[in-house]
Design a protein around this motif. Structure first.
Motif, PDB file in Angstrom:
ATOM      1  N   HIS A 173       1.843   5.503  -3.444  1.00  0.00           N
ATOM      2  CA  HIS A 173       2.618   6.572  -2.809  1.00  0.00           C
ATOM      3  C   HIS A 173       2.301   6.769  -1.331  1.00  0.00           C
ATOM      4  CE1 HIS A 173       4.069   7.523  -6.772  1.00  0.00           C
ATOM      5  NE2 HIS A 173       2.846   7.748  -7.216  1.00  0.00           N
ATOM      6  N   ASN A 174       1.175   6.216  -0.861  1.00  0.00           N
ATOM      7  CA  ASN A 174       0.829   6.433   0.549  1.00  0.00           C
ATOM      8  C   ASN A 174       0.504   5.136   1.289  1.00  0.00           C
ATOM      9  OD1 ASN A 174      -1.764   5.648  -0.130  1.00  0.00           O
ATOM     10  ND2 ASN A 174      -2.676   7.680   0.083  1.00  0.00           N
ATOM     11  N   GLU A 175       0.810   3.994   0.663  1.00  0.00           N
ATOM     12  CA  GLU A 175       0.423   2.709   1.249  1.00  0.00           C
ATOM     13  C   GLU A 175       1.024   2.513   2.642  1.00  0.00           C
ATOM     14  OE1 GLU A 175      -0.042  -1.995  -0.040  1.00  0.00           O
ATOM     15  OE2 GLU A 175       1.095  -0.635  -1.319  1.00  0.00           O
ATOM     16  N   PHE A 176       2.326   2.799   2.795  1.00  0.00           N
ATOM     17  CA  PHE A 176       2.984   2.640   4.101  1.00  0.00           C
ATOM     18  C   PHE A 176       2.311   3.516   5.163  1.00  0.00           C
ATOM     19  CE2 PHE A 176       6.583   0.957   1.634  1.00  0.00           C
ATOM     20  CZ  PHE A 176       6.921  -0.127   2.424  1.00  0.00           C
ATOM     21  N   LYS A 177       2.035   4.754   4.788  1.00  0.00           N
ATOM     22  CA  LYS A 177       1.476   5.739   5.716  1.00  0.00           C
ATOM     23  C   LYS A 177       0.047   5.387   6.149  1.00  0.00           C
ATOM     24  CE  LYS A 177       0.167  10.629   5.879  1.00  0.00           C
ATOM     25  NZ  LYS A 177       0.085  11.887   5.089  1.00  0.00           N
ATOM     26  N   ASN A 178      -0.803   4.995   5.199  1.00  0.00           N
ATOM     27  CA  ASN A 178      -2.227   4.814   5.501  1.00  0.00           C
ATOM     28  C   ASN A 178      -2.613   3.427   6.010  1.00  0.00           C
ATOM     29  OD1 ASN A 178      -2.585   7.425   4.807  1.00  0.00           O
ATOM     30  ND2 ASN A 178      -3.864   7.091   3.022  1.00  0.00           N
ATOM     31  N   ILE A 179      -1.683   2.485   5.948  1.00  0.00           N
ATOM     32  CA  ILE A 179      -1.966   1.149   6.478  1.00  0.00           C
ATOM     33  C   ILE A 179      -2.298   1.223   7.971  1.00  0.00           C
ATOM     34  CG2 ILE A 179      -0.814  -0.993   7.202  1.00  0.00           C
ATOM     35  CD1 ILE A 179       0.361  -1.205   4.435  1.00  0.00           C
ATOM     36  N   LYS A 180      -1.563   2.036   8.712  1.00  0.00           N
ATOM     37  CA  LYS A 180      -1.782   2.162  10.157  1.00  0.00           C
ATOM     38  C   LYS A 180      -3.215   2.611  10.457  1.00  0.00           C
ATOM     39  CE  LYS A 180       3.011   3.142  11.462  1.00  0.00           C
ATOM     40  NZ  LYS A 180       3.919   4.148  12.064  1.00  0.00           N
ATOM     41  N   LYS A 181      -3.707   3.552   9.653  1.00  0.00           N
ATOM     42  CA  LYS A 181      -5.061   4.081   9.850  1.00  0.00           C
ATOM     43  C   LYS A 181      -6.104   2.995   9.563  1.00  0.00           C
ATOM     44  CE  LYS A 181      -8.061   7.849   8.279  1.00  0.00           C
ATOM     45  NZ  LYS A 181      -8.174   9.000   7.342  1.00  0.00           N
ATOM     46  N   ILE A 182      -5.871   2.233   8.497  1.00  0.00           N
ATOM     47  CA  ILE A 182      -6.815   1.171   8.111  1.00  0.00           C
ATOM     48  C   ILE A 182      -6.820   0.054   9.153  1.00  0.00           C
ATOM     49  CG2 ILE A 182      -7.343  -0.586   6.370  1.00  0.00           C
ATOM     50  CD1 ILE A 182      -6.055   1.386   4.308  1.00  0.00           C
ATOM     51  N   ILE A 183      -5.620  -0.355   9.578  1.00  0.00           N
ATOM     52  CA  ILE A 183      -5.510  -1.416  10.592  1.00  0.00           C
ATOM     53  C   ILE A 183      -6.157  -0.977  11.904  1.00  0.00           C
ATOM     54  CG2 ILE A 183      -3.884  -2.687  12.059  1.00  0.00           C
ATOM     55  CD1 ILE A 183      -4.018  -3.844   9.268  1.00  0.00           C
ATOM     56  N   SER A 184      -5.967   0.276  12.253  1.00  0.00           N
ATOM     57  CA  SER A 184      -6.555   0.813  13.485  1.00  0.00           C
ATOM     58  C   SER A 184      -8.075   0.693  13.469  1.00  0.00           C
ATOM     59  CB  SER A 184      -6.157   2.283  13.652  1.00  0.00           C
ATOM     60  OG  SER A 184      -6.792   2.849  14.772  1.00  0.00           O
ATOM     61  N   ASN A 185      -8.678   0.999  12.317  1.00  0.00           N
ATOM     62  CA  ASN A 185     -10.135   0.883  12.181  1.00  0.00           C
ATOM     63  C   ASN A 185     -10.599  -0.564  12.229  1.00  0.00           C
ATOM     64  OD1 ASN A 185     -11.587   3.532  11.717  1.00  0.00           O
ATOM     65  ND2 ASN A 185      -9.876   3.762  10.307  1.00  0.00           N
ATOM     66  N   LEU A 186      -9.833  -1.449  11.631  1.00  0.00           N
ATOM     67  CA  LEU A 186     -10.170  -2.880  11.649  1.00  0.00           C
ATOM     68  C   LEU A 186     -10.106  -3.425  13.077  1.00  0.00           C
ATOM     69  CD1 LEU A 186      -8.212  -3.974   8.453  1.00  0.00           C
ATOM     70  CD2 LEU A 186     -10.682  -4.233   8.760  1.00  0.00           C
ATOM     71  N   LEU A 187      -9.118  -2.976  13.842  1.00  0.00           N
ATOM     72  CA  LEU A 187      -8.982  -3.413  15.230  1.00  0.00           C
ATOM     73  C   LEU A 187     -10.128  -2.889  16.104  1.00  0.00           C
ATOM     74  CD1 LEU A 187      -5.122  -2.983  15.746  1.00  0.00           C
ATOM     75  CD2 LEU A 187      -6.372  -5.103  15.359  1.00  0.00           C
ATOM     76  N   LYS A 188     -10.757  -1.800  15.637  1.00  0.00           N
ATOM     77  CA  LYS A 188     -11.908  -1.223  16.350  1.00  0.00           C
ATOM     78  C   LYS A 188     -13.226  -1.839  15.866  1.00  0.00           C
ATOM     79  CE  LYS A 188      -9.598   3.224  17.031  1.00  0.00           C
ATOM     80  NZ  LYS A 188      -9.541   4.641  16.570  1.00  0.00           N
ATOM     81  N   LYS A 189     -13.109  -3.001  15.196  1.00  0.00           N
ATOM     82  CA  LYS A 189     -14.262  -3.779  14.704  1.00  0.00           C
ATOM     83  C   LYS A 189     -15.007  -3.103  13.548  1.00  0.00           C
ATOM     84  CE  LYS A 189     -14.988  -6.162  19.098  1.00  0.00           C
ATOM     85  NZ  LYS A 189     -15.956  -6.591  20.129  1.00  0.00           N
ATOM     86  N   LYS A 190     -14.308  -2.240  12.806  1.00  0.00           N
ATOM     87  CA  LYS A 190     -14.878  -1.650  11.600  1.00  0.00           C
ATOM     88  C   LYS A 190     -14.586  -2.565  10.419  1.00  0.00           C
ATOM     89  CE  LYS A 190     -16.199   2.171  13.654  1.00  0.00           C
ATOM     90  NZ  LYS A 190     -17.631   2.493  13.832  1.00  0.00           N
TER      91      LYS A 190
END
Length: 287
Positions: free
Chosen positions: A62-79
């Motif tokens: 139910h929230n996959e589309f919404k929360n992907i941006k947050k997860i990708i953002s953290n990955l791009l910040k080397k998390k």
């Protein structure tokens, strides 16, 4: 080329028995920065069991589309982030596909860990051929769609794997019996790796009748495995002519072997045909 971002770890979790988690999975969960989880409560229980404390980001259907941006953002910040599902290997009939696809697009490194998967666990103990199989997810809940799905797989030659619920198993077994016939082999694996684990394997007709008489209990999570359609290649007149010629010079087994190589047909079916024909010819002579 993979850029210098954080890594996404795909971490399988136990499907029932907590002891099935791997050392590598535990070590990975200890080292990463965040966990993307399908089920917050179940993941928290798992982490508490191994004294692991990590921030959890929710990621479900139910929230996959919404929360992907947050997860990708953290990955791009080397998390570094671990993706876990409610149980088993993530993305197998569970959320995560969209996240994985986005990681590939952004050149973020994906590291999959091996581990528990109910489909493979059930298949390994099914007694049904496992060299070729297809996984079809859950059998549709609505009658019209369920019948359509089962009919579409009637002539599927690979082993077929489904998920099913205890509430709908009777309806599915009834439809499978109707469409696939009473002799098709089926395995029901329920509550795998748990205390009440049960695996039943027999013809569909036998399984269905036992279930109706309450001699097979179907509660909890269920994996259905069905043998594929057995396509028998007909023995054409051309093949029969080859058999007739070779039979004059070779034994039945040798004749069947040579003919199978010439016409690309199974040797056993040819040998059975030759034996049956030989017996019929003997009976005719006696008459």
């Amino acid at each position: 080329m993979i850029k210098n971002f954080g890594n996404l770890f795909i971490v399988p979790t136990p499907i029932g028995n907590i002891s099935d988690i791997t050392y590598r999975a535990i070590e990975t969960l200890k080292k990463i920065d965040y966990i993307a989880s399908e089920n917050y409560k179940k993941t928290l229980r798992l982490l508490n069991n191994f004294n692991i404390k990590k921030p959890i980001i929710s990621l479900h259907q139910h929230n996959e589309f919404k929360n992907i941006k947050k997860i990708i953002s953290n990955l791009l910040k080397k998390k570094n982030i671990a993706l876990v599902s409610e149980a088993g290997t993530p993305t197998i009939n569970d959320p995560g596909f969209l996240l994985i696809r986005e990681c590939h697009f952004k050149k973020i490194k994906i590291i999959p860990l091996p581990g528990a998967c109910s489909i493979i666990t059930a298949l390994s103990a099914s007694g049904i051929p496992s060299n070729r199989f297809c996984f079809e997810g859950f059998i549709p809940s609505k009658k019209k769609e369920r019948i359509k799905k089962i009919k579409s797989l009637k002539f599927e030659e690979r082993t077929i794997i489904f998920f099913e619920t205890a509430r709908r198993i009777k309806k599915s077994l009834k439809e499978l019996l109707k469409e696939f016939g009473e002799n098709r082999k089926i395995t029901i694996a329920r509550e795998l790796t748990k205390y009440w684990e049960s695996i039943y394997c027999n013809k569909i007709s036998y399984i269905f009748n036992k279930y109706k008489k309450n001699k097979i209990i179907c509660k909890g999570e269920i994996v259905l495995i069905i043998s594929g359609y057995n396509k028998k290649k007909k023995i054409s007149e051309k093949i029969k002519k080859t058999l007739k010629i070779l039979k004059k010079y070779f034994s039945l087994k040798k004749t069947a072997l040579l003919t199978s190589k010439i016409h690309k047909i199974k040797k056993n079916s040819l040998y059975k045909y030759l034996l049956k024909k030989q017996n019929n010819d003997k009976n005719k002579k006696l008459l």
